[in-house]
Design a protein around this motif. Structure first.
Motif, short mmCIF file in Angstrom:
data_model
loop_
_atom_site.label_atom_id
_atom_site.label_comp_id
_atom_site.label_asym_id
_atom_site.label_seq_id
_atom_site.Cartn_x
_atom_site.Cartn_y
_atom_site.Cartn_z
N ARG A 2 0.83 -1.19 0.00
CA ARG A 2 0.00 0.00 0.00
C ARG A 2 0.87 1.25 0.00
O ARG A 2 2.09 1.18 0.14
N LEU A 3 0.25 2.40 -0.13
CA LEU A 3 0.99 3.66 -0.24
C LEU A 3 1.87 3.91 0.97
O LEU A 3 3.03 4.36 0.84
N ALA A 4 1.38 3.59 2.15
CA ALA A 4 2.16 3.83 3.36
C ALA A 4 3.44 3.01 3.36
O ALA A 4 4.51 3.51 3.74
N GLU A 5 3.34 1.75 2.95
CA GLU A 5 4.53 0.90 2.90
C GLU A 5 5.49 1.36 1.81
O GLU A 5 6.71 1.36 2.00
N SER A 10 10.65 3.49 0.44
CA SER A 10 11.37 4.37 -0.49
C SER A 10 11.98 5.58 0.19
O SER A 10 12.89 6.20 -0.36
N GLY A 11 11.49 5.93 1.36
CA GLY A 11 11.97 7.14 2.03
C GLY A 11 11.36 8.41 1.46
O GLY A 11 11.80 9.51 1.77
N VAL A 12 10.32 8.27 0.63
CA VAL A 12 9.63 9.40 0.03
C VAL A 12 8.28 9.55 0.73
O VAL A 12 7.55 8.57 0.91
N THR A 16 4.48 13.43 -1.27
CA THR A 16 5.32 13.56 -2.45
C THR A 16 5.00 12.49 -3.48
O THR A 16 4.98 12.74 -4.69
N ILE A 17 4.75 11.26 -3.01
CA ILE A 17 4.37 10.18 -3.92
C ILE A 17 3.08 10.54 -4.65
O ILE A 17 2.96 10.35 -5.87
N LYS A 18 2.11 11.10 -3.94
CA LYS A 18 0.86 11.50 -4.57
C LYS A 18 1.11 12.59 -5.62
O LYS A 18 0.46 12.60 -6.68
N TYR A 19 2.04 13.49 -5.32
CA TYR A 19 2.39 14.53 -6.29
C TYR A 19 3.01 13.91 -7.54
O TYR A 19 2.66 14.28 -8.67
N TYR A 20 3.91 12.95 -7.35
CA TYR A 20 4.53 12.26 -8.49
C TYR A 20 3.48 11.53 -9.32
O TYR A 20 3.56 11.50 -10.56
N LEU A 21 2.49 10.95 -8.65
CA LEU A 21 1.41 10.27 -9.36
C LEU A 21 0.60 11.27 -10.19
O LEU A 21 0.27 11.00 -11.35
N ARG A 22 0.29 12.42 -9.62
CA ARG A 22 -0.49 13.43 -10.34
C ARG A 22 0.27 13.96 -11.55
O ARG A 22 -0.32 14.23 -12.61
N GLU A 23 1.60 14.09 -11.41
CA GLU A 23 2.42 14.64 -12.49
C GLU A 23 2.81 13.60 -13.54
O GLU A 23 3.45 13.93 -14.53
N LEU A 47 10.52 5.11 -8.04
CA LEU A 47 10.58 6.18 -7.04
C LEU A 47 12.03 6.54 -6.72
O LEU A 47 12.36 7.71 -6.55
N LYS A 48 12.88 5.53 -6.64
CA LYS A 48 14.29 5.80 -6.35
C LYS A 48 14.91 6.62 -7.47
O LYS A 48 15.71 7.53 -7.22
N LEU A 49 14.54 6.32 -8.71
CA LEU A 49 15.07 7.07 -9.83
C LEU A 49 14.55 8.50 -9.83
O LEU A 49 15.33 9.45 -10.01
N VAL A 50 13.25 8.67 -9.63
CA VAL A 50 12.67 10.01 -9.62
C VAL A 50 13.30 10.85 -8.51
O VAL A 50 13.60 12.03 -8.68
N ARG A 51 13.49 10.22 -7.36
CA ARG A 51 14.11 10.94 -6.24
C ARG A 51 15.53 11.35 -6.58
O ARG A 51 15.95 12.47 -6.27
#
Length: 215
Positions: A2-5, A10-12, A16-23, A47-51
């Motif tokens: 799930r999103l929390a895990e 990922s340490g994000v 921020t994850i929701k923002y990446y999803l929207r973008e 996520l690691k790459l985007v970060r």
């Protein structure tokens, strides 16, 4: 997961994850309910790459989208996808051609590249014009301040860089799939540059002590 895990692993942050999803920087998870989705290892890797791109490499979101689009474009060969991705990383603007120091720098850099037989920019299908511009800017600064920056001074750095490139690509080829390999190439380019700079400074300190500190 799930999103929390996904956030914890990922340490994000979840926001921020929701923002990446929207973008569109991260693909949607598999929908479970109207408000919940399931994510897998590919999301964690992305996520690691985007970060690495945005938070470490300071790549703008728009440029990060171009990188991710190139990674997923199966019409591009492996080398070209890598080039498109790395080219999106921040580079210095090209010095003015009217600057005499810039002209001297270009002569030095072009002579070195010709001697090495390297390709760059338009002659390289992957593109490397950004790195070329950054190199020109750096050598122009050396020339302007009167420090040695001819092909003979640059050659040892080029030789060290060539060996580092072998090391880099050896690491990249540990990826199990072409997509993982290109992702690793981009991430390692961003993350290993400060490692390289720090190791160089440590090595300089050791060599300085060897040469100048009396027993």
């Amino acid at each position: 997961m799930r999103l929390a895990e996904l956030s914890e692993r990922s340490g994000v942050s979840a926001a921020t994850i929701k923002y990446y999803l929207r973008e569109g920087l991260l693909s949607p998870g598999e929908r479970i309910t109207a408000t919940q989705a399931d994510y897998d290892a590919s999301h964690l890797r992305r996520l690691k790459l985007v970060r690495a791109l945005i938070q470490v490499g300071r790549v703008p979101v728009a440029a990060a989208k171009e990188v991710l689009a190139a990674l997923e474009d199966d019409a591009l060969d492996h080398h070209t996808r890598l080039g498109v991705a790395v080219e999106a990383l921040p580079n210095a603007p090209e010095p003015s051609p009217d600057d005499p120091h810039a002209r001297a720098a270009r002569a030095s850099v072009d002579a070195l590249i010709e001697e090495l037989g390297w390709q760059y920019g338009g002659s390289d299908p992957a593109g490397s014009s950004g790195a070329y511009r950054t190199l020109l800017t750096a050598v122009t600064a050396l020339a302007r301040l009167g420090y040695p920056c001819g092909p003979e001074e640059l050659a040892p750095y080029a030789a060290a860089a060539a060996q580092l490139a072998v090391t880099d690509l050896d690491l990249v080829e540990r990826g199990r799939t072409p997509a993982e390999q290109v992702e690793a190439a981009v991430a390692l380019t961003v993350l290993y540059e400060p490692v390289l700079l720090s190791l160089r400074r440590l090595a300089q300190a050791q060599e300085s002590a060897r040469r100048f500190v009396r027993p």
